[in-house]
Design a protein around this motif. Structure first.
Motif, short mmCIF file in Angstrom:
data_model
loop_
_atom_site.label_atom_id
_atom_site.label_comp_id
_atom_site.label_asym_id
_atom_site.label_seq_id
_atom_site.Cartn_x
_atom_site.Cartn_y
_atom_site.Cartn_z
N VAL A 170 87.52 71.75 16.46
CA VAL A 170 87.15 70.33 16.34
C VAL A 170 88.10 69.50 17.19
CG1 VAL A 170 86.76 68.41 14.74
CG2 VAL A 170 86.38 70.76 13.96
N THR A 171 87.56 68.51 17.94
CA THR A 171 88.39 67.55 18.66
C THR A 171 87.76 66.16 18.52
OG1 THR A 171 87.38 67.24 20.86
CG2 THR A 171 88.55 69.32 20.49
N ALA A 172 88.59 65.14 18.80
CA ALA A 172 88.12 63.76 18.75
C ALA A 172 87.83 63.23 20.15
CB ALA A 172 89.18 62.89 18.08
N SER A 173 87.91 64.12 21.15
CA SER A 173 87.83 63.67 22.55
C SER A 173 86.46 63.88 23.16
CB SER A 173 88.85 64.42 23.40
OG SER A 173 90.14 64.28 22.86
N TYR A 174 86.23 63.18 24.29
CA TYR A 174 85.00 63.36 25.04
C TYR A 174 84.87 64.81 25.51
CZ TYR A 174 84.14 58.36 25.14
OH TYR A 174 83.87 57.08 24.78
N VAL A 175 83.64 65.31 25.54
CA VAL A 175 83.38 66.65 26.07
C VAL A 175 83.70 66.64 27.57
CG1 VAL A 175 81.62 68.40 26.49
CG2 VAL A 175 81.53 67.03 24.41
N GLY A 176 84.70 67.38 27.96
CA GLY A 176 85.03 67.48 29.38
C GLY A 176 84.17 68.52 30.07
N GLU A 177 84.25 68.51 31.40
CA GLU A 177 83.50 69.45 32.23
C GLU A 177 83.70 70.91 31.76
OE1 GLU A 177 81.50 68.35 34.58
OE2 GLU A 177 80.91 70.37 35.18
N GLU A 178 84.98 71.29 31.58
CA GLU A 178 85.29 72.69 31.26
C GLU A 178 84.67 73.10 29.92
OE1 GLU A 178 87.76 70.49 31.96
OE2 GLU A 178 89.18 71.35 33.40
N ILE A 179 84.74 72.18 28.96
CA ILE A 179 84.19 72.52 27.64
C ILE A 179 82.66 72.53 27.68
CG2 ILE A 179 83.97 71.71 25.24
CD1 ILE A 179 86.91 71.33 25.14
N ARG A 180 82.08 71.61 28.43
CA ARG A 180 80.62 71.59 28.55
C ARG A 180 80.11 72.94 29.03
NH1 ARG A 180 79.83 67.57 32.13
NH2 ARG A 180 80.42 66.15 30.47
N GLU A 181 80.86 73.54 29.96
CA GLU A 181 80.44 74.82 30.55
C GLU A 181 80.59 76.00 29.59
OE1 GLU A 181 82.67 74.98 34.15
OE2 GLU A 181 81.38 73.51 35.17
N MET A 182 81.21 75.76 28.44
CA MET A 182 81.37 76.85 27.47
C MET A 182 80.23 76.93 26.48
SD MET A 182 85.45 76.74 26.60
CE MET A 182 86.61 76.26 27.88
N GLU A 183 79.20 76.11 26.64
CA GLU A 183 78.07 76.06 25.72
C GLU A 183 77.51 77.47 25.41
OE1 GLU A 183 76.47 73.91 23.90
OE2 GLU A 183 74.46 74.70 23.66
N GLU A 184 77.19 78.22 26.45
CA GLU A 184 76.61 79.55 26.24
C GLU A 184 77.60 80.49 25.57
OE1 GLU A 184 73.45 80.64 26.46
OE2 GLU A 184 73.13 78.49 26.80
N ALA A 185 78.84 80.45 26.07
CA ALA A 185 79.87 81.35 25.54
C ALA A 185 80.12 81.06 24.06
CB ALA A 185 81.16 81.19 26.35
N ALA A 186 80.13 79.78 23.69
CA ALA A 186 80.35 79.42 22.29
C ALA A 186 79.20 79.90 21.42
CB ALA A 186 80.53 77.90 22.17
N LYS A 187 77.98 79.73 21.93
CA LYS A 187 76.81 80.21 21.18
C LYS A 187 76.85 81.72 21.00
CE LYS A 187 73.23 76.81 21.23
NZ LYS A 187 72.22 76.11 22.01
N ASP A 188 77.19 82.42 22.10
CA ASP A 188 77.28 83.88 22.02
C ASP A 188 78.34 84.31 21.01
OD1 ASP A 188 75.34 84.00 23.91
OD2 ASP A 188 76.65 84.52 25.59
N ALA A 189 79.43 83.54 20.95
CA ALA A 189 80.50 83.87 20.00
C ALA A 189 80.14 83.44 18.58
CB ALA A 189 81.81 83.23 20.43
N GLY A 190 79.05 82.68 18.45
CA GLY A 190 78.63 82.21 17.13
C GLY A 190 79.53 81.12 16.56
#
Lengths: 444, 444
Positions: free
Chosen positions: A98-118
């Motif tokens: 959890v963060t209180a910050s805007y979604v940065g470019e690097e985190i946006r690109e982790m969408e698939e990886a985060a989903k795969d990791a559940g």
């Protein structure tokens, strides 16, 4: 027992830490609070039995891996540029974050990886961004579910001094990062109004104001934020005719601030020659044309078309910006010099309390009728640790963390709290902390 | 026989090429002129017996090496960003090189390598930079040699339409790169006046004007260039109390141009939504606040405090900037849209001639007396190939090349023409081409 790893115990984490400690017994949490400064952590946890203080270096990858891998959930309150370092490890070890910050470019690109990791990487769940998203989406979804069509959404937020402690002519004190305040508005502001795109260059932003009234705390003015257009996508309102976001100040603030902008005092792009030997008076004078004997004040008034007893000059004089006091900053940019002076004059006095104000204005059409909803929030600080800023940033983050750990928020991927499954339980609990919008609805 | 390799036969090379061809017989030169467009070269050399046209790709390293290694001297009239690619090969094969462009970072760093190779990389020997350096240094050195102490140096240059063809309300047509004109002044302008540093942000530059008179061609106004401070080092005047460089325009130009700046029309930092479907009127309107029925012209006048029949509005109307004509540019920045319109309205008509004006103002103290020298240059174009710009850029480059080949200029390393050994013979020969300053001196 669930392990929560909180990274960063700096500004605005007091309420977050208090929430976690206060709820640790009931939820069976062990909370590890990691910061570069062990003192800072110890001060905040006061030997609480469920908390552990940890000296932490966010650039030490080994330590990061070690700590993240042991956690059930990570909260990052590190500077925004560092969140992705944490997120990479959260994905690797399949830990929610959890963060209180805007979604940065690097985190946006982790969408698939985060989903795969559940796992869920939940961002923008502070105040702005955070409470703004949740409170707006709650009303947007309600209007849509009731068959209304949104035509206009305007939203503005301000961090200010509470009215009881509002005792300087700017009606402003720093309650948040001073650097961001000095550099606010740089770039181009863009929004859409009645279907027309509007762009405002930096040097006109503080002249393009709208008035706002909030019951109980009075009058404000709003200047436009940088990119309001992107919120159309965030809120799923691609066809909306008006989308505007702004920042709230007390009336008259922007007109005086604009003097600094017009002179060039907010420029952060170059360092000034010989700044260490300069006085504040010299500083202002470098932005005015040479004259053999005209005083700086007179040159400034003539240059910018204001009178010597104008509200703007009263505000400038309050800051002692014309004084012969040495600045004492080496190789400083104009913005750094201005910030130094402002930090001396706009600091909160001991005992002062801050205030967060937010107002959304929705216009929609339902069954051929035009309607308007105005929804306003006022939160005042409790003390100099539990400021309004700390409460409104920290409490939603903490609630978000709890709801994930308790399995009530079940999403995965990279998210903002714009889904009902997230914002609904968070908003509900926020009310217990005095974070409650007052809503008015009328025909227009 | 000496081989000269000229790279680039584009804009402003006509006079350079003519000089080289005209002097080739006497000096026993073979001139290879290389350009991406063979047609462009053939047009300019007209089967001259001492010239060879070459189709050339500056990014083809093999070809670059082959051609440079055969030359006795290389002149690069390629875009400024490509000079260092040429310079690397000149150092490798120990070949002298001449350019009309500012010394870039990469070339500055070749100082030692050029000295070790025993070659000269002579830069900034066009008009501005070039003629400005040489003509200023000639007077600066003369004042110093006569025991005078310089207190003030102001210099300004403009590329304009010649008075006989000056027939639009802006009194301006494009005689040089339109993009540079649209983006002129962006960043911060800095200079020093009577020992005081002065900084002007972009959005005030076009309001900080000084008048200039040049005999024979009349009145001008000057706005400050970006960095005048660095010229203190270039000219060896580290203690000078006033150092100012500016750009000349006809009176009233800047006040109208400032309207574009204030609106935000010169911004090149973002692309506009839906620019391909926009009219020029829409374009202007996006920078003005929404109003349900006020015309764009009225909103603009109110916003910027000008009247509908002001000189500024007359100039704006001349450009048809309020027309309902489609722009037809996709994903365009405001600056690109403005440039498109200006290129249509500010183009030189067939038969039009351009003009270069330059004026230096020196103040100095000699034997306790304050004196002033004003030195002015006016050069008008001959025809649409041999423009004033082409003459003043190309002829000094060509003369510089000749003097190096003839052993009259003997320096090595990375140079500007600020040394007497370079500027003196160049200035002398420039007089044969009508490039001669008129000097006045008086007590002040």
């Amino acid at each position: 027992m669930k392990n929560i790893l909180l990274l960063g115990a700096g500004l605005s984490t007091a309420s977050l830490i208090n929430y976690l400690l206060d709820n640790s017994e009931e939820n069976n949490w062990k909370i590890t609070i990691a910061d570069a400064s062990l003192n800072l952590v110890n001060e905040k946890i006061q030997n609480h039995p469920n908390a552990v203080a940890l000296e932490f270096d966010a650039y030490n990858e080994e330590q990061m891996e070690h700590e993240v891998s042991k956690a059930d959930l990570v909260i990052s309150m590190l500077p925004a540029r560092m969140h992705h370092l944490v997120a990479i490890k959260c994905v690797k070890f399949k830990i929610n974050m959890v963060t209180a910050s805007y979604v940065g470019e690097e985190i946006r690109e982790m969408e698939e990886a985060a989903k795969d990791a559940g796992i869920l990487l939940l961002n923008e769940i502070g105040v702005d961004p955070g409470i703004d998203h949740m409170s707006a989406m709650e009303i947007i979804h309600r209007i849509q579910e009731n068959g209304g069509k949104l035509t206009s959404f305007k939203s503005s937020t301000g961090g200010l001094v509470a009215p009881e402690y509002d005792n300087n002519p700017w009606q402003y004190k720093f309650t948040w990062n001073p650097r961001n305040v000095v550099l606010a508005g740089q770039g181009v502001s863009m929004f859409i109004r009645n279907g027309r795109y509007k762009y405002i260059p930096y040097y006109r932003v503080f002249t393009r104001l709208e008035p706002v009234h909030i019951d109980g705390v009075g009058e404000f003015e709003v200047y436009p934020n940088r990119d309001s257009l992107k919120y159309r996508e965030t809120y799923g309102l691609s066809d909306i005719e008006t989308m505007f976001r702004g920042t709230l100040r007390r009336p008259g603030f922007c007109s005086a601030w604009n003097i600094f902008v017009q002179l060039g005092l907010t420029d952060n792009s170059f360092t000034m020659e010989d700044s260490e030997n300069m006085t504040y008076r010299d500083f202002v004078n470098t932005f005015l044309a040479y004259h053999v004997d005209k005083p700086v004040e007179e040159k400034l008034c003539n240059y910018l078309g204001i009178s010597n007893d104008s509200p703007e000059m009263i505000k400038l004089r309050y800051l002692d910006i014309f004084s012969n006091e040495k600045i004492g900053l080496k190789n400083a940019t104009p913005a750094q010099i201005l910030q130094k002076r402002l930090e001396e004059k706009w600091q909160l006095d001991p005992g002062d309390k801050d205030m967060i104000v937010m107002q959304h204005q929705f216009e929609y059409i339902k069954e051929g009728k035009k309607k308007k909803i105005v929804s306003s929030l006022v939160v005042k600080g409790k003390n100099n640790m539990e400021t309004a800023m700390a409460i409104t940033v920290g409490v939603p983050v903490a609630i978000g963390a709890k709801l994930i750990l308790n399995g009530i928020i079940k999403s995965t991927g990279v998210k903002r709290p714009v889904e009902k499954a997230i914002y609904k339980p968070v908003l509900k609990e926020l009310e217990d902390y005095g974070i409650k919008f007052i809503e008015e609805e009328f025909d227009i």
